[in-house]
Design a protein around this motif. Structure first.
Motif, mmCIF file in Angstrom:
data_model
loop_
_atom_site.group_PDB
_atom_site.id
_atom_site.type_symbol
_atom_site.label_atom_id
_atom_site.label_comp_id
_atom_site.label_asym_id
_atom_site.label_seq_id
_atom_site.Cartn_x
_atom_site.Cartn_y
_atom_site.Cartn_z
ATOM 1 N N PHE A 75 -9.314 122.484 -77.073
ATOM 2 C CA PHE A 75 -9.449 122.886 -75.673
ATOM 3 C C PHE A 75 -8.291 123.722 -75.154
ATOM 4 C CE2 PHE A 75 -12.025 119.080 -76.215
ATOM 5 C CZ PHE A 75 -13.228 119.498 -75.658
ATOM 6 N N GLY A 76 -7.337 124.038 -76.013
ATOM 7 C CA GLY A 76 -6.248 124.902 -75.591
ATOM 8 C C GLY A 76 -6.691 126.347 -75.462
ATOM 9 N N ASP A 77 -5.869 127.152 -74.848
ATOM 10 C CA ASP A 77 -6.149 128.576 -74.687
ATOM 11 C C ASP A 77 -6.152 129.244 -76.055
ATOM 12 O OD1 ASP A 77 -6.404 131.192 -73.933
ATOM 13 O OD2 ASP A 77 -4.541 131.278 -72.768
ATOM 14 N N ASP A 78 -7.250 129.890 -76.407
ATOM 15 C CA ASP A 78 -7.342 130.517 -77.731
ATOM 16 C C ASP A 78 -6.895 131.975 -77.742
ATOM 17 O OD1 ASP A 78 -9.434 131.944 -76.584
ATOM 18 O OD2 ASP A 78 -10.999 130.850 -77.636
ATOM 19 N N ASN A 81 -9.226 134.589 -79.296
ATOM 20 C CA ASN A 81 -9.677 134.665 -80.692
ATOM 21 C C ASN A 81 -11.008 133.958 -80.937
ATOM 22 O OD1 ASN A 81 -9.252 131.807 -81.835
ATOM 23 N ND2 ASN A 81 -7.257 132.223 -80.920
ATOM 24 N N LYS A 82 -11.444 133.093 -80.011
ATOM 25 C CA LYS A 82 -12.734 132.392 -80.056
ATOM 26 C C LYS A 82 -12.826 131.386 -81.214
ATOM 27 C CE LYS A 82 -13.857 135.198 -76.762
ATOM 28 N NZ LYS A 82 -13.697 134.744 -75.377
ATOM 29 N N PHE A 83 -11.716 131.203 -81.952
ATOM 30 C CA PHE A 83 -11.771 130.360 -83.150
ATOM 31 C C PHE A 83 -11.035 129.037 -82.963
ATOM 32 C CE2 PHE A 83 -10.374 128.963 -87.360
ATOM 33 C CZ PHE A 83 -11.542 129.065 -88.083
ATOM 34 N N ILE A 84 -9.845 129.061 -82.354
ATOM 35 C CA ILE A 84 -9.029 127.861 -82.242
ATOM 36 C C ILE A 84 -8.052 127.998 -81.078
ATOM 37 C CG2 ILE A 84 -7.249 128.707 -83.828
ATOM 38 C CD1 ILE A 84 -7.051 125.828 -84.916
ATOM 39 N N GLY A 85 -7.801 126.876 -80.388
ATOM 40 C CA GLY A 85 -6.881 126.888 -79.265
ATOM 41 C C GLY A 85 -5.430 126.772 -79.699
ATOM 42 N N PHE A 86 -4.522 127.153 -78.795
ATOM 43 C CA PHE A 86 -3.092 127.153 -79.137
ATOM 44 C C PHE A 86 -2.223 126.585 -78.016
ATOM 45 C CE2 PHE A 86 -4.618 130.699 -81.860
ATOM 46 C CZ PHE A 86 -4.233 130.185 -83.090
ATOM 47 N N SER A 87 -2.730 125.636 -77.267
ATOM 48 C CA SER A 87 -1.925 125.050 -76.198
ATOM 49 C C SER A 87 -2.381 123.618 -75.930
ATOM 50 C CB SER A 87 -2.038 125.889 -74.917
ATOM 51 O OG SER A 87 -3.373 125.891 -74.429
ATOM 52 N N ARG A 88 -1.683 122.918 -75.036
ATOM 53 C CA ARG A 88 -1.983 121.548 -74.625
ATOM 54 C C ARG A 88 -1.796 120.532 -75.754
ATOM 55 N NH1 ARG A 88 -7.530 122.795 -71.155
ATOM 56 N NH2 ARG A 88 -6.792 124.762 -70.289
ATOM 57 N N ASN A 155 -15.911 128.883 -74.690
ATOM 58 C CA ASN A 155 -15.130 130.025 -75.161
ATOM 59 C C ASN A 155 -15.155 130.189 -76.675
ATOM 60 O OD1 ASN A 155 -14.274 130.807 -72.565
ATOM 61 N ND2 ASN A 155 -12.606 129.308 -72.594
ATOM 62 N N GLY A 156 -15.816 129.281 -77.391
ATOM 63 C CA GLY A 156 -15.848 129.339 -78.847
ATOM 64 C C GLY A 156 -16.824 130.370 -79.374
ATOM 65 N N TRP A 157 -16.626 130.786 -80.619
ATOM 66 C CA TRP A 157 -17.437 131.881 -81.164
ATOM 67 C C TRP A 157 -18.884 131.471 -81.384
ATOM 68 C CZ3 TRP A 157 -20.076 132.118 -85.813
ATOM 69 C CH2 TRP A 157 -19.775 131.148 -86.779
ATOM 70 N N LEU A 158 -19.144 130.220 -81.767
ATOM 71 C CA LEU A 158 -20.525 129.804 -81.946
ATOM 72 C C LEU A 158 -21.272 129.775 -80.623
ATOM 73 C CD1 LEU A 158 -20.649 126.934 -84.617
ATOM 74 C CD2 LEU A 158 -21.674 129.202 -84.738
ATOM 75 N N ASN A 159 -20.611 129.305 -79.578
ATOM 76 C CA ASN A 159 -21.223 129.301 -78.256
ATOM 77 C C ASN A 159 -21.516 130.712 -77.787
ATOM 78 O OD1 ASN A 159 -21.048 129.347 -75.126
ATOM 79 N ND2 ASN A 159 -21.381 127.191 -75.611
ATOM 80 N N LYS A 160 -20.570 131.608 -77.954
ATOM 81 C CA LYS A 160 -20.773 133.011 -77.565
ATOM 82 C C LYS A 160 -21.888 133.643 -78.385
ATOM 83 C CE LYS A 160 -17.401 133.268 -74.525
ATOM 84 N NZ LYS A 160 -17.675 133.466 -73.071
ATOM 85 N N PHE A 161 -22.017 133.191 -79.617
ATOM 86 C CA PHE A 161 -23.052 133.712 -80.506
ATOM 87 C C PHE A 161 -24.442 133.267 -80.056
ATOM 88 C CE2 PHE A 161 -25.409 133.374 -84.607
ATOM 89 C CZ PHE A 161 -25.382 134.720 -84.960
#
Length: 431
Positions: A75-78, A81-88, A155-161
């Motif tokens: 759930f961190g801010d990605d 990149n839509k792949f993985i979060g980098f915060s929290r 915000n994930g790539w599968l959801n956007k897909f």
């Protein structure tokens, strides 16, 4: 606003009923108890204590690593990149505002992580060391599962897909089932008292424990699915629809598996009706908010049939699955994920929306299966160095005696283990 700025009057995120989410989250933590009962009944009596330890240790490790790393990856801010979060990570930056409530969300999402870890743990029963299981669980709960979870978030790539899964048929049950399958294959079959891989099938030590555990797991998972509708009291229609669809699917799946098992063996089966109910809930998880009630009944029937078929296949293979994890979670999870493109009101081809969504679901399934297979990268070196699987003597003696404080259950008239083995030999899948 975060906890360092004072939270006495923090606003609740728009359209989120935090009280509802917290209540469902706490109640759904009963999945731990359900899995503990199931694992204790699925193994031989000499491994009951170690089986429960596997579940409880898995839950503890999961909560630690999901808080420490997993929640940030999920759930961190990605950064786009839509792949993985980098915060929290480790609670840093947690806050409550009009768009999010990290505290409540962490509790709820931890339940999903515990389910995934428990499924992996069930695939290791009676054959593994706690240290190696713990290492794999840290990887799953701290990285692999959270990454998959991020993919299906808005915000994930599968959801956007265009991939859709309401409450976890794919990223919880299918993904967790894949990890259980991988570790079961590499650990191979359990050994008998002489230290040899026996051609027979070990019977369940306590079907009644599996029944109790499955009832608890069914109720807890039903609550978890309803908690996925985080609007709670502000969306009464969907809240009620999800509850009815989930209950109907569980009922029809339990009835289907019970009848099918009776027609096959001419005996009633507690495990079939109990585990069948779980299979129905697993299948409906992806679509509970977007199908008619008769479609949830159909989903339950299909889930019950999938459960029975997979039981037959697994019993004739060399995959040792004591708790029927693959038949109860992997198969129905796959079914429910694909049914998004078949039955749902908004996207199913049965309701006139074509086959596009089915194709999108299939892509998501392949992606999640492939990601789940990566656990092999950690299982293989642990097994290769001899630190994953217990040695033949320890397995013959029993993990409870070798690693725990002794057997949880002892009998005065205890019989040698080979006498407890089923005489039914394993055959080829198509024989």
């Amino acid at each position: 606003m975060n906890h360092l700025q004072g939270a006495s009057s923090t606003p609740v995120p728009a359209n989120v009923d935090s009280t509802w989410v917290l209540i469902t989250s706490f109640s759904a933590l009963l999945t731990i108890l359900g899995f503990a009962f199931i694992s204790s009944g699925a193994v031989r009596y000499k491994s009951v204590q170690s089986a429960v330890i596997t579940v409880l240790l898995g839950a503890v490790i999961t909560i630690v690593f999901f808080w420490l790393l997993g929640y940030g990856f999920a759930f961190g801010d990605d950064k786009g990149n839509k792949f993985i979060g980098f915060s929290r990570f480790a609670g840093a930056g947690f806050g409550v505002d009009q768009s999010r409530d990290d505290y409540t969300n962490l509790i709820f999402q931890s339940v999903g992580a515990i389910i995934v870890s428990s499924l992996f743990g069930l695939g290791t029963l009676e054959r593994s060391r706690f240290f190696s299981v713990s290492v794999c669980l840290a990887v799953i709960s701290g990285f692999l599962y959270p990454t998959a979870l991020h993919w299906v978030q808005p915000n994930g790539w599968l959801n956007k897909f265009g991939f859709i899964d309401f409450a976890g048929s794919s990223y919880i049950h299918l993904f967790g089932g894949v990890t259980a399958l991988v570790v079961s294959i590499f650990l191979k079959e359990r050994r008998d008292q002489a230290g040899n891989v026996h051609p027979g099938i070990f019977p369940h030590h306590s079907p009644i424990n599996i029944g109790y555990g499955s009832i608890i797991l069914s109720i807890a998972t039903l609550i978890f699915i309803n908690g996925a509708n985080q609007e709670g009291k502000t969306d009464k229609y969907e809240q009620g629809l999800i509850a009815v669809n989930t209950l109907v699917a569980a009922t029809f799946s339990a009835l289907t598996s019970f009848i099918a098992q009776y027609l096959k063996t001419h005996k009633t089966s507690l495990i079939a009706i109990a585990r069948g109910s779980v299979a129905g809930i697993v299948a409906i998880s992806a679509i509970a908010n977007d199908v008619r009630i008769w479609e949830s009944a159909l989903t339950g029937i299909l889930a019950g049939l999938v459960y029975i078929v997979l039981i037959l296949v697994i019993k004739r293979s060399h995959v040792d699955d004591p708790a029927y994890t693959l038949a109860t979670h992997l198969g129905p999870g796959l079914l429910g994920t694909l049914l998004v493109g078949v039955l749902t009101i908004s996207n199913g081809f049965v309701t006139g929306h074509g086959f596009k969504q089915f194709g999108l679901q299939l892509v998501g399934v392949l992606a999640l299966i492939g990601w789940g297979l990566l656990i092999a990268l950690f299982v293989i070196p642990l097994k290769g160095t001899g630190v994953f699987k217990i040695n033949p003597f320890q397995e013959s003696q029993g993990i409870d005696t070798s690693y725990a404080e002794g057997e949880a259950i002892q009998f005065i008239d205890e019989k040698p283990e080979p006498a407890l083995l089923s005489s039914t030999p394993k055959r080829g899948i198509f024989q």
